[in-house]
Design an enzyme around this catalytic site. Structure first.
Site, mmCIF file in Angstrom:
data_model
loop_
_atom_site.group_PDB
_atom_site.id
_atom_site.type_symbol
_atom_site.label_atom_id
_atom_site.label_comp_id
_atom_site.label_asym_id
_atom_site.label_seq_id
_atom_site.Cartn_x
_atom_site.Cartn_y
_atom_site.Cartn_z
ATOM 1 N N GLY A 71 1.093 -1.473 0.558
ATOM 2 C CA GLY A 71 -0.017 -0.248 0.177
ATOM 3 C C GLY A 71 0.917 0.845 -0.035
ATOM 4 O O GLY A 71 1.948 0.807 1.089
ATOM 5 N N GLU A 84 1.013 4.189 0.743
ATOM 6 C CA GLU A 84 0.796 5.283 1.181
ATOM 7 C C GLU A 84 1.001 4.814 2.797
ATOM 8 O O GLU A 84 2.315 5.589 3.656
ATOM 9 C CB GLU A 84 -0.324 5.988 1.722
ATOM 10 N N ASN A 103 3.193 2.051 3.178
ATOM 11 C CA ASN A 103 4.753 2.525 2.308
ATOM 12 C C ASN A 103 5.557 3.738 3.054
ATOM 13 O O ASN A 103 6.534 3.645 3.372
ATOM 14 C CB ASN A 103 5.268 2.049 1.438
ATOM 15 N N TYR A 115 -5.477 -7.803 -8.588
ATOM 16 C CA TYR A 115 -6.361 -6.955 -7.551
ATOM 17 C C TYR A 115 -7.583 -7.813 -7.072
ATOM 18 O O TYR A 115 -8.063 -7.666 -7.785
ATOM 19 C CB TYR A 115 -6.237 -5.583 -7.562
ATOM 20 N N ARG A 151 -9.398 -6.278 -4.585
ATOM 21 C CA ARG A 151 -10.074 -5.148 -4.240
ATOM 22 C C ARG A 151 -10.932 -4.758 -3.628
ATOM 23 O O ARG A 151 -11.110 -3.264 -3.308
ATOM 24 C CB ARG A 151 -8.351 -4.659 -4.145
ATOM 25 N N GLY A 192 13.645 7.340 -11.598
ATOM 26 C CA GLY A 192 13.789 6.109 -11.820
ATOM 27 C C GLY A 192 15.434 5.528 -11.701
ATOM 28 O O GLY A 192 15.842 7.220 -10.831
ATOM 29 N N ALA A 193 16.239 5.174 -12.695
ATOM 30 C CA ALA A 193 17.369 4.509 -12.585
ATOM 31 C C ALA A 193 18.388 6.736 -13.142
ATOM 32 O O ALA A 193 19.109 6.442 -12.828
ATOM 33 C CB ALA A 193 18.066 3.857 -13.570
ATOM 34 N N ASP A 196 7.766 5.376 -2.580
ATOM 35 C CA ASP A 196 7.373 5.370 -2.285
ATOM 36 C C ASP A 196 8.393 5.664 -0.723
ATOM 37 O O ASP A 196 8.687 6.725 -0.083
ATOM 38 C CB ASP A 196 6.931 4.264 -1.759
ATOM 39 N N ASN A 248 16.318 9.903 -3.103
ATOM 40 C CA ASN A 248 17.059 8.956 -4.293
ATOM 41 C C ASN A 248 17.909 8.033 -3.691
ATOM 42 O O ASN A 248 17.920 6.232 -3.693
ATOM 43 C CB ASN A 248 18.385 9.806 -5.525
HETATM 44 O O1 KDG Z 1 3.945 2.019 -5.332
HETATM 45 C C1 KDG Z 1 3.561 0.115 -4.055
HETATM 46 C C2 KDG Z 1 2.077 0.051 -4.690
HETATM 47 O O2 KDG Z 1 2.002 0.150 -5.641
HETATM 48 C C3 KDG Z 1 1.932 -1.483 -4.237
HETATM 49 O O3 KDG Z 1 2.571 -1.407 -2.063
HETATM 50 C C4 KDG Z 1 0.753 -1.421 -3.518
HETATM 51 O O4 KDG Z 1 -0.617 0.547 -2.884
HETATM 52 C C5 KDG Z 1 -0.452 -0.729 -4.085
HETATM 53 C C6 KDG Z 1 -1.506 -0.460 -5.264
HETATM 54 O O5 KDG Z 1 -2.758 -0.294 -4.941
HETATM 55 O O6 KDG Z 1 -0.769 -0.994 -6.402
#
Ligand code: KDG
Length: 325
Positions: A34, A36, A38, A104, A106, A234-235, A266, A290
């Site tokens: 999730g 937030e 994280n 998912y 959910r 990212g990189a 996150d 970073n």
């Molecule tokens: O940023 C990582 C999230 O994508 C993961 O923890 C799951 O929150 C999530 C989502 O809704 O995909």
């Protein structure tokens, strides 16, 4: 009372134990995920007090989530147990590079039933008192009309109380299309102080070409209202755009082996917000973000690699200087 408030849906996340396509994955390890949550865990590890507002089911995954976040030091007094819905579940493949496929389960979950009343109840109990920062993502408004209202209510309360508000755009294309997301995240972004996003997400917000220079995309998002826009590259590190047109580019820390890139964004937000709460400038906050992102990708699961203060300091001292030259 906490320095930071965040809210959203926390899930039981089953991550394939070996690399490859999801269709071929047969063994999974269960983590807590999730976006937030994280960020909340990342901030707590960095020594900042955080309140997480949400709902989980009365099932055992809900129990696991509450225990995990509490164990990380997150204030879970406003993480309610919903007796009428189940905790959201996700399955995802493991790959060292994105895009990473997920399934998912959910729809109608406890987390998606978060409402403006939950936010009001948390506020009445003092959750926003003494807080300095509210962190939101674009995932929560995609979950349900109630969850969308919860997001805007939290933003409203936070702004009235003078908190800094951040939004990580975090478009989840399995939840909604870019076309449905655009007006919602644009409206949200127009009332926050800091927006984080990858170039393709900033492009959706700005209704622009995702291949445009991230500085241009950031400037276009800045024009919607936020005083700071951070493009997560990212990189390639990250770019910060501040009111007045200042652009700061910071290279990523080199990571020898990427174990699991999910959660890096996150972790970045956690490092950045921690830096701003500490009073550092934009460039230093991005450097902290970073480093947290790099440490997150070097471990499996969304939260395992999140550093504490000492680890972050060590990594910045050892790798940061070289990477930034
Ligand atoms: O940023 C990582 C999230 O994508 C993961 O923890 C799951 O929150 C999530 C989502 O809704 O995909």
């Amino acid at each position: 009372m906490s320095e930071v408030v965040t809210l959203g849906e926390c899930l039981a996340s089953f991550v394939a134990t070996s690399s490859g396509p999801l269709a071929d994955a047969v063994a999974f390890e269960r983590f807590v995920a999730g976006a937030e949550a994280n960020v909340a865990a990342g901030l707590a590890r960095l020594g900042h007090s955080v309140t997480y507002i949400g709902r989980v089911g009365v099932d055992r995954f809900g129990t696991a989530i509450v225990r995990k976040l509490r164990g990380e030091g997150v204030d879970v007094r406003h993480l309610a147990i919903d007796p009428d819905a189940q905790t959201g579940v996700m399955f995802r493949e493991r790959r060292s590079l994105g895009p990473i496929d997920v399934v998912y389960h959910r729809a109608g979950s406890a987390g998606s039933r978060l409402s403006a009343d939950d936010i009001d109840a948390a506020a009445a109990a003092g959750a926003f008192e003494e807080a300095r920062w509210l962190h939101l993502t674009g995932i929560t408004p995609a979950l349900s009309p109630e969850a969308r209202m919860a997001t805007t209510r939290a933003r409203e309360l936070a702004r009235a109380a003078g908190l800094t508000v951040s939004l990580d755009v975090n478009l989840r294309r399995r939840l909604w299309s870019d076309e449905s997301a655009r007006p919602v995240v644009r409206e949200l972004a127009s009332g926050v102080d800091v927006v984080f996003g990858s170039p393709d997400e900033l492009a959706v917000l700005a209704d622009a070409d995702p291949a445009a220079d991230p500085a241009e995309l950031s400037a276009a998002v800045h024009a919607l209202g936020p005083s700071v826009v951070v493009a997560k590259l990212g990189a390639d590190g990250a770019l910060g755009f501040e009111a007045g047109g200042t652009v700061v580019r910071v290279a990523a820390l080199p990571v020898a082996t990427i174990i699991d890139p999910v959660g890096a964004g996150d972790a970045f937000c956690a490092g950045f917000i921690a830096g701003r709460l500490d009073g550092v400038d934009l460039e230093t906050a991005i450097r902290m973000g970073n480093a947290c992102g790099a440490m997150a990708v070097a471990a499996a699961g969304d939260q395992a690699g999140l550093p504490d203060r000492a680890e972050l300091g060590r990594v910045l001292a050892a790798g940061g200087a070289d990477a930034l030259r």
